[in-house]
Write an enzyme that holds these catalytic residues in place. Structure first.
Site, PDB file in Angstrom:
ATOM      1  N   GLN A 159      51.460  37.470  40.435  1.00 55.97           N
ATOM      2  CA  GLN A 159      51.250  36.482  41.492  1.00 55.97           C
ATOM      3  C   GLN A 159      52.015  35.182  41.202  1.00 55.97           C
ATOM      4  OE1 GLN A 159      46.989  36.349  41.200  1.00 55.97           O
ATOM      5  NE2 GLN A 159      47.112  36.268  38.977  1.00 55.97           N
ATOM      6  N   HIS A 161      31.321  27.290  38.932  1.00 56.19           N
ATOM      7  CA  HIS A 161      31.021  27.854  37.604  1.00 56.19           C
ATOM      8  C   HIS A 161      29.543  27.721  37.237  1.00 56.19           C
ATOM      9  CE1 HIS A 161      35.519  27.359  37.234  1.00 56.19           C
ATOM     10  NE2 HIS A 161      35.279  28.648  37.162  1.00 56.19           N
ATOM     11  N   ASP A 199      34.744  37.323  38.498  1.00 57.38           N
ATOM     12  CA  ASP A 199      35.267  36.035  38.964  1.00 57.38           C
ATOM     13  C   ASP A 199      36.713  36.277  39.364  1.00 57.38           C
ATOM     14  OD1 ASP A 199      36.135  33.471  39.332  1.00 57.38           O
ATOM     15  OD2 ASP A 199      35.677  32.778  37.311  1.00 57.38           O
ATOM     16  N   SER A 200      36.871  36.893  40.522  1.00 53.36           N
ATOM     17  CA  SER A 200      38.190  37.399  40.916  1.00 53.36           C
ATOM     18  C   SER A 200      38.819  36.539  42.001  1.00 53.36           C
ATOM     19  CB  SER A 200      38.023  38.810  41.473  1.00 53.36           C
ATOM     20  OG  SER A 200      37.334  38.739  42.711  1.00 53.36           O
ATOM     21  N   PRO A 221      46.234  41.128  43.511  1.00 54.94           N
ATOM     22  CA  PRO A 221      45.745  41.735  42.261  1.00 54.94           C
ATOM     23  C   PRO A 221      44.235  41.935  42.214  1.00 54.94           C
ATOM     24  CG  PRO A 221      46.839  39.613  41.830  1.00 54.94           C
ATOM     25  CD  PRO A 221      46.972  39.888  43.290  1.00 54.94           C
TER      26      PRO A 221
HETATM   27  N1  AG3 Z   1      38.006  32.544  41.780  1.00 56.49           N
HETATM   28  C1  AG3 Z   1      38.537  32.678  43.081  1.00 56.49           C
HETATM   29  C2  AG3 Z   1      37.543  32.609  44.167  1.00 56.49           C
HETATM   30  C3  AG3 Z   1      38.156  32.959  45.466  1.00 56.49           C
HETATM   31  C4  AG3 Z   1      38.957  31.870  46.044  1.00 56.49           C
HETATM   32  N2  AG3 Z   1      39.478  32.282  47.313  1.00 56.49           N
HETATM   33  C5  AG3 Z   1      40.094  31.476  48.140  1.00 56.49           C
HETATM   34  N3  AG3 Z   1      40.252  30.231  47.852  1.00 56.49           N
HETATM   35  N4  AG3 Z   1      40.542  31.982  49.256  1.00 56.49           N
HETATM   36  C6  AG3 Z   1      37.938  31.217  41.329  1.00 56.49           C
HETATM   37  C7  AG3 Z   1      38.289  31.068  39.935  1.00 56.49           C
HETATM   38  C8  AG3 Z   1      37.312  30.166  39.287  1.00 56.49           C
HETATM   39  N5  AG3 Z   1      37.070  30.580  37.970  1.00 56.49           N
END
Ligand code: AG3
Length: 286
Positions: free
Chosen positions: A31, A62, A155-156, A162
């Protein structure tokens, strides 16, 4: 000249942030990664143009992805974290002395490297001796694990790119198998508001509830994500996140948090009617 970063939250709505400068831009095998600095929100980074964290509001995400399951079952010892390359999730987890081991599986090493450089306040927990940091595909990693974890946190990114495999039935089935008999799965569950997102969150919920006897969502206010209204999924084999919360026990730990508290914990599971309808509907064909 003014510089602005913009992200579309739907076809007709976008969020724009005035930036002081762009600090980094690079392309990994997975990415594009960009880091910006802004007066209003501090530093923030994007993956393929979508905001992942800003210094100003990352604590909300978090706190809620970690303290909700940890307060529900204070005996959690073995944790698997998938994604989470900025380190914020692990930073909150390592505050619990009761946790013995954290496997963190992030597909993209470059995200961790960039965040170590620009977001040391997020990555500071990654060097804790209990953390086992692996750069692998989470979907593959979990496929041969059985009865190993008390908690899995996903936490994706969104289910496009990906992160896609981490929203499949195959993956959720493997999470169920990898969890112990009282295991908990928490995942970032997209937003209920704009159609593009709400379809993804409906689909995720529909898939998770096929495997887990307890499958709920809880809500959180994240100003820099689409609509500001975001959901986490809470799925488990035995624990009910509201009935089984022992607030006194969590409060006795004395952990200082800026968003989470045990009242928010209970309240976050109170869901607006339109979201309930989206979750209950059987007529979504995916
Ligand atoms: N994880 C991504 C959450 C999704 C965000 N999506 C979006 N902005 N369209 C966040 C990482 C934090 N550890």
């Amino acid at each position: 000249m003014e510089l602005w970063f913009s992200e579309f939250h739907s076809k007709g709505v976008k969020l724009s942030i005035r930036i002081d400068k762009q600090l980094y831009s690079g392309k990994s095998d997975f990415q594009r990664i960009d880091v910006y600095d802004s007066e209003e929100l501090g530093k923030f980074f994007t993956l393929d143009g979508y905001i992942m964290i800003t210094e100003k509001d990352e604590f909300i995400y978090h706190d809620m992805i970690v303290h909700v399951p940890m307060a529900t079952n204070p005996n959690i010892e073995n944790v698997l974290v998938i994604g989470a390359g900025d380190g914020g999730t692990v930073r909150e987890l390592v505050r619990y002395k009761s946790i013995k081991k954290i496997d963190m599986v992030e597909i993209d090493r470059m995200v961790v490297d960039v965040c170590r450089e620009y977001f040391p306040d997020s990555t500071c927990g990654l060097d804790d001796p209990r953390v086992n940091l692996l750069f692998e595909d989470g979907l593959k990693f979990i496929s041969d694990k059985v009865n190993e974890y008390d908690l899995i946190i996903v936490d994706s990114t969104d289910p496009i790119g990906p992160g896609e495999g981490l929203f499949t039935s195959e993956f959720y089935g493997n999470c169920f198998k990898s969890l112990k008999r009282d295991g908990i799965l928490v995942n970032q569950h997209e937003s209920p508001f704009y159609d593009e997102y709400s379809r993804l969150m409906q689909r995720a919920h529909k898939r998770i509830r096929e495997f887990f006897p307890i499958s709920k969502v809880y809500q959180v206010h994240i100003p820099t994500y689409a609509s500001g209204h975001w959901l986490f999924g809470f799925a488990s084999k035995t624990y009910d996140p509201v009935k089984d919360l022992d607030a006194d026990k969590w409060n006795a730990l004395g952990l200082a948090t800026r968003y989470y508290n045990t009242d928010i914990h209970k309240g976050a599971f109170a869901i607006p009617n339109y979201v309930k309808e989206l979750l209950d509907t059987e007529d979504c064909h995916f």
